[in-house]
Structure formats: C-alpha cells, structure tokens
Design a protein around this motif. Structure first.
Motif, short mmCIF file in Angstrom:
data_model
loop_
_atom_site.label_atom_id
_atom_site.label_comp_id
_atom_site.label_asym_id
_atom_site.label_seq_id
_atom_site.Cartn_x
_atom_site.Cartn_y
_atom_site.Cartn_z
N LEU A 140 7.07 -6.56 -3.74
CA LEU A 140 7.84 -5.61 -2.93
C LEU A 140 7.01 -4.35 -2.63
O LEU A 140 7.17 -3.73 -1.58
CB LEU A 140 9.13 -5.21 -3.66
N PHE A 141 6.13 -4.00 -3.55
CA PHE A 141 5.38 -2.75 -3.38
C PHE A 141 3.96 -2.98 -2.88
O PHE A 141 3.16 -2.05 -2.86
CB PHE A 141 5.36 -1.99 -4.71
N GLU A 142 3.70 -4.18 -2.49
CA GLU A 142 2.37 -4.48 -1.99
C GLU A 142 2.05 -3.60 -0.77
O GLU A 142 2.92 -3.35 0.06
CB GLU A 142 2.32 -5.96 -1.58
N LYS A 143 0.85 -3.15 -0.73
CA LYS A 143 0.36 -2.33 0.38
C LYS A 143 0.97 -0.93 0.41
O LYS A 143 0.81 -0.21 1.39
CB LYS A 143 0.61 -3.01 1.74
N LEU A 144 1.72 -0.57 -0.63
CA LEU A 144 2.21 0.81 -0.68
C LEU A 144 1.24 1.63 -1.52
O LEU A 144 0.68 1.15 -2.49
CB LEU A 144 3.61 0.85 -1.33
N SER A 145 1.08 2.87 -1.14
CA SER A 145 0.20 3.76 -1.91
C SER A 145 0.92 4.21 -3.17
O SER A 145 2.15 4.16 -3.25
CB SER A 145 -0.17 4.98 -1.07
N ASP A 146 0.16 4.67 -4.15
CA ASP A 146 0.75 5.17 -5.39
C ASP A 146 1.73 6.30 -5.08
O ASP A 146 2.81 6.37 -5.66
CB ASP A 146 -0.35 5.69 -6.32
N LEU A 147 1.35 7.13 -4.14
CA LEU A 147 2.21 8.26 -3.79
C LEU A 147 3.56 7.77 -3.28
O LEU A 147 4.61 8.27 -3.69
CB LEU A 147 1.52 9.11 -2.71
#
Lengths: 232, 232
Positions: free
Chosen positions: A14-21
DNA sequence: CGCGAGTTTGAGGCTGTTCAAAGAGGGTGG
DNA sequence: CCACCCTCTTTGAACAGCCTCAAACTCGCG
C-alpha cells in the motif's frame, strides 16, 4: 495517538512509492488498536467512520443474511486494508471483521482518504490494485462455487489458507490461526457436517491431520491434485 | 483514430471531476471499435495490451475452466470499463468479453493508464470506485450462491438484469438484449434445464413471459418476493 | 420449407443437506 | 490437580433438491 513507527508499514504494498515524509504524514492521522480474539473491529451495518490496515494477527470478515445465515466473505491478513467502504461508495460497512487471533490494526478517519489521494496518486493506484486483487479472488470463488463439487471447493479453500497463513512444521504446514470446521463451511458454502466428513476422509488418506480448531496439511501436493479435479 | 467526441463520455462516472481538456487528452490516445454480436473483444489468456470502455451495446464476460465448463462472470453495461488487467496486477486477461448485442467500445493502450493517473488523481479514484462496486456485486453473488437455493438465485439474477438492462414495455419490463436459458444458468451456477423449469413455472404464475432468447418480466414485485425468500 | 439452435419436459440417481445423537478436547473452578 | 462442562467435532440415517441423461418440440432464419 502516540507516533506509529514508520518501519512497521514501510514495506507494505500500500505504501509502495511513497516517500518517508508522506508515510509519516499519514501515520500522524492514524491510531493503533488492539483486537482480542472473538472481538469485532466494527459491526456490519454500522456507519463507516474509519478505514483500517491490519498490522498483525488475522481477521475473518463475515456477513449475515436477512434470514440469519452467516458466511465468511474473506480473511484479512497482515498488510491488508479493510473497512474500506469509501472505495465501495458506501456509507455503512458491509460486513463484520472479527479477530481470529489477537490482532493490531491501524485506524484512519474516512475523511482523510480524499486528502491523502490528492497529495499522492500512487496511494490510489496501490489501493486500487489491492481491491483489484480481491475482485479477482472473488471471481475465482464464484467460479469454484458454480462449477466444483464441495470436496474440491474445500481443497481449494484449504490450499488458499496454507498459502496465506501457512506455517511450516516438522510434519507439514499448519494453518496459523484457530479455524473451525464451521469456518471452513462458511468459506465454501457448505455445512460443518460435510466439511467434517471430508476432513475425516482426508485424514484417513494421510493428506491432513485435524484437531480442535486446528488443521495441519501433510500433503499439499495431494490436496492440489484433488483441487484440480484430476482424481477418480 | 478519428477524434472521438467528448460529449459521448462527458457524463460517465469514470470522467467525473475531469476537465474537458483532460478528457480530450485521454480521447486523443483512444480508438473506437465496433463489435458484432457473438464477436469477442479479446480472448481469455491473451496478453493485456489494451483496456476498454463500453460506449454502447452489451457484453457478457465468460471464463472457461480447465475442464471446459463455462460461467458468466459479469455483464458489461454502457459506461463500464473492462479488460482492466492493469488494476488486477495481471499480464493477461482473465476472461472473454463477447458482444450480446452490437456494441461500440473505446480502446486505450495499457501503457497510458499510468500517465493518465499521474496527471489526474480523480481518475484513479473513479476507477477504484468502479472496481469497488464490482467487488461488492461479486460478494453479493458469493453470498447468494452459498446460502440460497437455485430458484432464489435465478430470481436475483433476473432482477439484476432488469435493473441494469430493463426496458419498459406495455406489458412489463423486457431484458434489452438476447439472453438464453443457458446464459442465465451460467450466471447462477446451475443448468439450463433447471432454469427452463423455473421460468416455465414462473410463466404459469404470470410472473414472466419467456421466448427464444427473450425474457419479459410481468411482475417484478412478485419476483422480488421470491428472491427475498419470504414465500412458501 | 427445412434445418439447427434453443427450449421444454420427464425419469432416475447422486451429492450434500437435514436431523439426531454421541464423542472428544481444553479451559476453568473447586 | 482433577473433574466438570461447554464447545467443537464426528458419524449415522433419511430425505430432497438438483443434475444427468434422454427425447420431443418450436421458433426463426436462410
């Protein structure tokens, strides 16, 4: 309330390609909740005020029909999102997710979804793929129920379970959470009696080893053959 | 090839919240294709190179099992997207959409989807809701197949058909495309024989009026009662 | 007008349900 | 620590819904 550590979710699809921020921004709006075995995260028909992600544990999602019959719509495994009524254009939850084992879920208010998506299209794409996969599974199940006899359906269901929740043991693969004959019946559209008979027969053949709310698969390949319908 | 007029698609849910410019940009990458009755838009198992939107007509999506049994996964109605393997994380098409009536579809190469979504998150949200709705329908069907007897399942299927493809006539509501007993059987997981018997019985009760690849519902309320299972 | 696809209808058999009752496993309280 | 009890499981017997097999029928198209 207290900050949820990013490392808990970083690797999830689900969080793939999301930045840490971006992940941190989402987690800032989330709360954690522990769910005890037998407890429901929410109830079918309730107004959908939150959506969820299963961090740890195992949930079974049930629906009850007007005449009181119950079926298991699906199992929720760690990393899955659920209670996602927003995506279904619904105001209320269509089913009840009950903890089969002790579980931990992340909760978000439904309102924040729109905001998250505006800020990051990847999130919508990831969520869509998750739902798309579930749609495929649902079609598979429909096809099985329409074309296969009970024994093959049960074989498919058990194979799916060891695939999604299998734990290797010395003598075979164990299903990693308590599951009753009734549960398997509700997943395959049959009765607990028929499931019991089938499992007894399988045990006699050495395919599985049963137990109270337990199931150990000794011979997955043999089950696969049964599921394919290549047997006598 | 030739420009597709924006007005054809402006009102569709998929394009909600998109600007005219954005729609035109999408249509610039699209081609139109006419599909004759009985013809397939693509075949199950083919590599997914395009995704589609049904503009006009009616498609039935079938899946064939390893042992040759066929089921109808769903009907595609005007405005629906289909062949959307991208969302399902698949390389190949899981089913075969065949025209039940003469149809017109819009085709896009799969590659452009990512681009479109990057440029407009609304598109992903709209597509997700469309898939979410289909997931819900699939769950409904699973529940019906698990808990209901054949007659009620057929009643539900027919009610869904008149809801999605019903056309008012003087004597009732007609299903607006050619549909055989075999089709209804493949939608409900039974045989054409059983469907024929059920429809004959309904006709004797004045609920419906049958015909070769035709069906006219005289008394939708009566069917609804049957579907609910409130009958004797 | 004849042919073929789709439909109707009957008879019989099988799978899986329903009804019934007894048997185990495991947790709890004495 | 053991006995009890509740829940889950097993197994039997009878029944029923639906499928399978079979054959006749009819509509509509070429």
């Amino acid at each position: 309330m207290a900050g949820i550590d990013r490392s808990l979710v970083r690797a999830l699809p689900l969080f793939e390609k999301l930045s840490d921020l971006e992940i941190d921004r989402m987690l800032a709006r989330a709360t954690l909740r522990r769910v005890l075995p037998g407890e429901a995260v929410f109830e079918q028909g309730q107004k959908a005020t939150q959506f969820f992600l299963l961090l740890h544990g195992r949930l079974k999602v049930t629906q009850v029909t007007a005449d009181g019959q119950q079926i298991i719509v699906r199992m929720v495994h760690p990393g899955d999102i659920f209670g996602f009524a927003k995506a279904l254009q619904r105001e209320d939850y269509p089913g009840t997710p009950t903890a089969a084992a002790e579980s931990v879920v992340i909760c978000w208010p439904t309102e924040v979804w729109g905001m998250f998506v505006e800020q990051n299209p990847h999130l919508a794409v990831n969520a869509m793929q998750s739902i798309g996969q579930r749609l495929q599974e649902a079609h598979t199940r429909i096809r099985e129920m329409a074309t296969e006899e009970v024994e093959r359906r049960v074989a498919h269901a058990v194979l799916r379970l060891i695939d999604q929740a299998g734990k290797k043991e010395a003598t075979g693969i164990r299903i990693d959470f308590p599951i009753s004959r009734q549960d398997i019946a509700e997943m395959t559209g049959t009765t607990l009696h028929t499931v019991s008979r089938i499992l007894s027969a399988w045990e006699a053949k050495g395919l599985v080893k049963g137990g109270r709310q337990k199931l150990l698969v000794r011979d997955a390949a043999g089950l696969q053959i049964l599921a394919e319908g290549l047997t006598s």
